[in-house]
Every structure is written in structure tokens, then in C-alpha cells.
Design a protein around this motif. Structure first.
Motif, PDB file in Angstrom:
ATOM      1  N   ASN A 164      12.726  26.602   7.746  1.00 11.89           N
ATOM      2  CA  ASN A 164      12.764  26.507   9.167  1.00 11.89           C
ATOM      3  C   ASN A 164      13.871  27.626   9.886  1.00 11.89           C
ATOM      4  N   ASN A 165      13.200  28.897   9.651  1.00 14.86           N
ATOM      5  CA  ASN A 165      14.121  30.035   9.946  1.00 14.86           C
ATOM      6  C   ASN A 165      14.033  30.367  11.384  1.00 14.86           C
ATOM      7  N   ALA A 166      13.234  30.421  12.178  1.00 15.02           N
ATOM      8  CA  ALA A 166      13.033  30.656  13.585  1.00 15.02           C
ATOM      9  C   ALA A 166      14.497  30.364  14.251  1.00 15.02           C
ATOM     10  N   ASP A 214      27.575  28.088  21.595  1.00  9.41           N
ATOM     11  CA  ASP A 214      26.179  27.595  21.745  1.00  9.41           C
ATOM     12  C   ASP A 214      25.376  27.639  20.573  1.00  9.41           C
ATOM     13  N   TYR A 215      25.421  28.990  19.947  1.00  2.70           N
ATOM     14  CA  TYR A 215      24.466  29.124  19.106  1.00  2.70           C
ATOM     15  C   TYR A 215      25.281  28.613  17.489  1.00  2.70           C
ATOM     16  N   ALA A 216      26.468  28.509  17.478  1.00  9.13           N
ATOM     17  CA  ALA A 216      27.315  28.020  16.339  1.00  9.13           C
ATOM     18  C   ALA A 216      26.893  26.543  16.412  1.00  9.13           C
ATOM     19  N   LEU A 265       6.532  34.222  17.470  1.00  8.45           N
ATOM     20  CA  LEU A 265       6.434  33.803  18.522  1.00  8.45           C
ATOM     21  C   LEU A 265       5.617  34.967  19.471  1.00  8.45           C
ATOM     22  N   SER A 266       5.731  35.963  19.466  1.00  8.72           N
ATOM     23  CA  SER A 266       5.172  37.130  20.356  1.00  8.72           C
ATOM     24  C   SER A 266       4.956  38.311  19.746  1.00  8.72           C
ATOM     25  N   ASN A 267       5.574  38.761  18.632  1.00  7.08           N
ATOM     26  CA  ASN A 267       5.476  40.175  17.999  1.00  7.08           C
ATOM     27  C   ASN A 267       4.198  40.265  16.925  1.00  7.08           C
ATOM     28  N   SER A 268       3.101  40.305  17.653  1.00  7.02           N
ATOM     29  CA  SER A 268       2.003  40.335  16.866  1.00  7.02           C
ATOM     30  C   SER A 268       1.831  41.451  15.760  1.00  7.02           C
ATOM     31  N   TYR A 295      22.110  42.373   8.057  1.00  7.13           N
ATOM     32  CA  TYR A 295      21.226  43.533   8.834  1.00  7.13           C
ATOM     33  C   TYR A 295      20.043  43.065   9.210  1.00  7.13           C
ATOM     34  N   THR A 296      19.786  42.605  10.487  1.00  9.13           N
ATOM     35  CA  THR A 296      18.610  42.300  11.226  1.00  9.13           C
ATOM     36  C   THR A 296      18.606  42.705  12.602  1.00  9.13           C
ATOM     37  N   GLU A 297      17.571  42.801  13.488  1.00  8.49           N
ATOM     38  CA  GLU A 297      17.465  43.041  14.561  1.00  8.49           C
ATOM     39  C   GLU A 297      18.178  42.055  15.653  1.00  8.49           C
ATOM     40  N   ALA A 345       8.553  34.584  10.975  1.00 13.66           N
ATOM     41  CA  ALA A 345       8.565  35.400   9.684  1.00 13.66           C
ATOM     42  C   ALA A 345       8.009  36.954  10.113  1.00 13.66           C
ATOM     43  N   SER A 346       7.914  37.101  11.388  1.00 15.53           N
ATOM     44  CA  SER A 346       7.577  38.453  11.666  1.00 15.53           C
ATOM     45  C   SER A 346       8.353  39.633  11.543  1.00 15.53           C
ATOM     46  N   ARG A 347       9.957  39.240  11.436  1.00 14.97           N
ATOM     47  CA  ARG A 347      10.804  40.173  11.485  1.00 14.97           C
ATOM     48  C   ARG A 347      12.165  39.413  10.547  1.00 14.97           C
ATOM     49  N   GLY A 348      13.018  40.474  10.285  1.00 14.51           N
ATOM     50  CA  GLY A 348      14.212  40.003   9.478  1.00 14.51           C
ATOM     51  C   GLY A 348      14.137  39.176   8.410  1.00 14.51           C
ATOM     52  N   ILE A 349      14.876  38.049   8.334  1.00 19.20           N
ATOM     53  CA  ILE A 349      15.113  37.306   6.959  1.00 19.20           C
ATOM     54  C   ILE A 349      13.731  36.636   6.786  1.00 19.20           C
ATOM     55  N   GLY A 350      13.073  35.975   7.922  1.00 19.00           N
ATOM     56  CA  GLY A 350      11.821  35.573   7.647  1.00 19.00           C
ATOM     57  C   GLY A 350      10.946  36.201   7.174  1.00 19.00           C
TER      58      GLY A 350
HETATM   59  P1  NAP Z   1      15.428  38.113  14.010  1.00 18.26           P
HETATM   60  O1  NAP Z   1      15.273  39.528  13.144  1.00 18.26           O
HETATM   61  O2  NAP Z   1      15.775  38.202  15.590  1.00 18.26           O
HETATM   62  O3  NAP Z   1      13.980  37.477  13.906  1.00 18.26           O
HETATM   63  C1  NAP Z   1      13.806  36.253  14.661  1.00 18.26           C
HETATM   64  C2  NAP Z   1      12.459  35.750  14.316  1.00 18.26           C
HETATM   65  O4  NAP Z   1      12.332  34.475  14.999  1.00 18.26           O
HETATM   66  C3  NAP Z   1      11.258  36.740  14.888  1.00 18.26           C
HETATM   67  O5  NAP Z   1      10.202  36.465  13.777  1.00 18.26           O
HETATM   68  C4  NAP Z   1      10.836  35.731  15.994  1.00 18.26           C
HETATM   69  O6  NAP Z   1       9.419  36.047  16.236  1.00 18.26           O
HETATM   70  C5  NAP Z   1      10.955  34.412  15.584  1.00 18.26           C
HETATM   71  N1  NAP Z   1      11.100  33.425  16.873  1.00 18.26           N
HETATM   72  C6  NAP Z   1      12.068  33.315  17.667  1.00 18.26           C
HETATM   73  N2  NAP Z   1      11.774  32.194  18.525  1.00 18.26           N
HETATM   74  C7  NAP Z   1      11.027  31.779  18.099  1.00 18.26           C
HETATM   75  C8  NAP Z   1       9.997  30.465  18.319  1.00 18.26           C
HETATM   76  N3  NAP Z   1      10.525  30.038  19.667  1.00 18.26           N
HETATM   77  N4  NAP Z   1       9.073  30.191  17.727  1.00 18.26           N
HETATM   78  C9  NAP Z   1       8.717  31.111  16.599  1.00 18.26           C
HETATM   79  N5  NAP Z   1       9.348  31.975  16.157  1.00 18.26           N
HETATM   80  C10 NAP Z   1      10.296  32.304  16.874  1.00 18.26           C
HETATM   81  O7  NAP Z   1      16.392  37.024  13.205  1.00 18.26           O
HETATM   82  P2  NAP Z   1      16.862  36.928  11.767  1.00 18.26           P
HETATM   83  O8  NAP Z   1      18.279  37.659  11.811  1.00 18.26           O
HETATM   84  O9  NAP Z   1      15.987  37.238  10.849  1.00 18.26           O
HETATM   85  O10 NAP Z   1      17.465  35.470  11.711  1.00 18.26           O
HETATM   86  C11 NAP Z   1      16.558  34.708  10.954  1.00 18.26           C
HETATM   87  C12 NAP Z   1      17.534  33.211  11.022  1.00 18.26           C
HETATM   88  O11 NAP Z   1      18.557  33.526  10.226  1.00 18.26           O
HETATM   89  C13 NAP Z   1      17.886  32.744  12.441  1.00 18.26           C
HETATM   90  O12 NAP Z   1      17.760  31.136  12.422  1.00 18.26           O
HETATM   91  C14 NAP Z   1      19.257  33.153  12.467  1.00 18.26           C
HETATM   92  O13 NAP Z   1      20.016  32.291  13.321  1.00 18.26           O
HETATM   93  C15 NAP Z   1      19.693  33.036  11.096  1.00 18.26           C
HETATM   94  N6  NAP Z   1      20.982  33.932  10.727  1.00 18.26           N
HETATM   95  C16 NAP Z   1      20.805  35.350  11.023  1.00 18.26           C
HETATM   96  C17 NAP Z   1      22.084  35.810  10.628  1.00 18.26           C
HETATM   97  C18 NAP Z   1      21.987  37.371  10.688  1.00 18.26           C
HETATM   98  O14 NAP Z   1      23.161  37.926  10.782  1.00 18.26           O
HETATM   99  N7  NAP Z   1      20.998  37.938  11.118  1.00 18.26           N
HETATM  100  C19 NAP Z   1      23.301  35.235  10.153  1.00 18.26           C
HETATM  101  C20 NAP Z   1      23.122  33.990  10.201  1.00 18.26           C
HETATM  102  C21 NAP Z   1      22.011  33.157  10.906  1.00 18.26           C
HETATM  103  P3  NAP Z   1       8.987  37.389  17.472  1.00 18.26           P
HETATM  104  O15 NAP Z   1       9.267  38.608  16.141  1.00 18.26           O
HETATM  105  O16 NAP Z   1       7.511  37.200  17.579  1.00 18.26           O
HETATM  106  O17 NAP Z   1       9.774  37.399  18.346  1.00 18.26           O
END
Ligand code: NAP
Length: 250
Positions: A88-90, A158-160, A36-39, A193-195, A12-17
């Protein structure tokens, strides 16, 4: 002070979370931001939530590691109260690649972070939420992906596949705990739109593909957060074992 509505959001430090954490705070939840690491990023989400006058803690923990997950849940028990919602978003993805070029190590990493984390966190949540174990019930929302159904050929099979495993776990667990006061559902975002897309090697992927989306736009993290909040809320009290495709029709 312990709260009645407590949410744990992994990643939940970035993006959707991060957006989901802010939305749950607006709805009156005490919020645990896991990362995970981005304090710096986690602290900035936490500060924004505290300014809303809502309880919030940030806990650094690798949710694919059982000891970290146990510490995460014990911290929440102690500082916020019993978890009522788990999101469960990570999740991670790696560089776009042909299937035969995906290494065994990479395949393992993807499944560890995307699937094992969901398994470990859901176990801890069920132990606390299930009326069978003396809990008050609750909701689990798994953030999957439309990739679970498209298979992501030539990009990240793999991701899918890891998201497909998550969907199967959503269905099975939902049925197993349906009579124990726990609802389990999934959200399958499309192109948001996320990182995350930068980790796939193409930061501008959403803009490249948005004309293929029936609604002709990429999604915002807030679009997904709204679906997650609805599935966690009493408004969906008769909904379990199902999915919302938050994908603009894709
Ligand atoms: P994101 O911006 O890359 O952010 C990922 C987040 O997960 C960060 O807060 C990161 O922490 C954390 N993280 C990664 N590994 C971890 C671990 N082992 N333990 C704890 N935290 C961990 O991703 P997002 O785009 O918001 O995606 C969130 C979810 O939506 C994911 O499950 C992704 O598969 C799903 N999703 C995203 C999209 C899309 O288009 N963006 C589409 C479909 C599904 P740090 O900041 O500390 O690194």
C-alpha cells in the motif's frame, strides 16, 4: 501463465512505488503496477520490468474507490494469479500550510487517498490471502511516513495524521490476521528524493532539510524499496505488526 509470487504495488508509476516494482521484479515476482492517471510513466516502468523477463501488468485504478479496487484485484487474479504481497504505497500530500488554513475538502481528500485506499486494498488482499478463507497466506507492507510521529507542524498535519491512522491500522490488522498466515508491517520513510515534494509546493525540500538528517543525506527511492522487499520476504518471517524507519536516523 500464473505465478506463485505476485505483488500488487499501488502508486507504482513513479517514485518509491516504481523503484519497488523494479526491485520485486529482480526478486522474481510477477508485478502489478497500479497508478492513478500517468499512463506514460506506468508504461515505462512496465517496459523496464518486461525487459527483465518478468511478468508485469499496469492497471489504472483510483485505489480510494472500492469499485476500482475490486477491478484491480480481479484483473490480477485473472492475469497474474493470486496476490501474495500487497504494498500500500499510493499517497498524496498538498501544499505546505498552517493547520487553520487546511480546508475540510482537502482534509477529506488526504484521508480518502492515504487511508481509505489502504483499508480497501487490504480488505481485498485479506480475502485472498487468509488461510481462513482458503488462501495461502501473504504479506502486506504499508508505506507510511516518519511524519506519523513528527506530526509535520506548519507543513501538513493532515498528511501526518493520515499516516498515523495507517500505522494504527497496520498494528490492528497485523494482530487480527497473524494466525491466518498474513504478516502486516509498515515502512516509515523520511526525506526521500521523489516528485512528491513538488506537490507540497517545495520541489527542493529534501536538499533544504538534509543537514538535519543524522546521516547527512536525503534518501533514495531504492532505500525504501529495499526495506519493503525485506518486510515482504521470508527473511522477515517472524516479523509482524512493526515498522522500519527508513530515514537516515531522522
Ligand atoms: P510520488 O512520487 O508523488 O508518486 C505517487 C504515486 O501514487 C504515483 O504513482 C501516483 O500515480 C500514485 N497515486 C496517487 N494517488 C493515487 C490514487 N488515488 N490511486 C492510485 N494511485 C495513486 O510519491 P512518493 O514520494 O513515491 O511516495 C510514495 C509513498 O511514500 C506515499 O505514500 C508517501 O506518502 C510515502 N512517503 C514519501 C516520502 C518522500 O519523501 N517522498 C516520505 C515519507 C513517505 P500517478 O503517477 O498516476 O499520478
Amino acid at each position: 501463465m500464473k505465478s506463485e509470487k505476485v505483488v500488487i504495488i499501488t502508486g507504482a508509476s513513479r517514485g518509491i512505488g516504481a523503484e519497488t516494482a523494479k526491485l520485486f521484479a529482480e526478486d522474481g515476482y510477477a508485478v502489478c503496477i497500479n497508478y492513478l492517471s500517468n499512463s506514460d510513466a506506468a508504461e515505462s516502468v512496465k517496459e523496464a520490468i518486461l525487459q527483465q523477463g518478468v511478468q508485469c501488468i499496469a492497471v489504472k485504478a483510483d485505489v480510494s474507490v472500492s469499485k476500482d479496487v475490486e477491478r484491480l484485484f480481479e484483473t490480477v487474479d485473472r492475469e497474474l494469479g493470486c496476490v501474495s504481497v500487497l504494498v500500500n504505497n499510493a499517497g498524496i500530500l498538498k501544499t505546505q500550510s498552517r493547520f487553520e488554513d487546511i480546508s475540510e475538502e482537502r482534509f477529506g481528500d488526504i484521508f480518502r487517498v492515504n487511508v481509505m485506499s489502504c483499508f480497501l486494498c487490504s480488505k481485498e488482499a485479506v480475502k485472498r490471502m487468509s488461510v481462513k478463507h482458503g488462501g495461502l497466506g501473504g504479506a502486506i507492507v504499508n508505506v507510511s511516513s516518519r511524519a506519523a510521529q513528527t506530526g509535520s507542524p506548519n507543513e501538513y498535519v493532515d498528511y501526518a495524521a493520515s499516516k498515523g491512522a495507517m500505522d494504527t491500522m497496520t498494528k490492528g490488522l497485523a494482530m487480527e490476521v497473524a494466525a491466518e498466515g498474513i504478516r502486516v508491517n509498515g515502512v516509515r520513510p523520511g526525506l526521500i528524493y521523489t516528485e512528491m515534494h513538488a506537490s507540497g509546493g517545495e520541489a527542493a525540500r529534501v536538499d533544504r532539510l538534509k543537514t538535519k538528517i543524522p546521516m547527512q543525506r536525503g534518501g533514495e527511492a531504492r532505500d525504501v524499496a529495499e526495506s519493503i522487499l525485506w518486510l515482504a520476504s521470508e527473511k522477515s518471517s517472524f516479523v509482524t505488526g512493526t515498522f522500519i524507519d527508513t530515514s537516515g536516523g531522522l
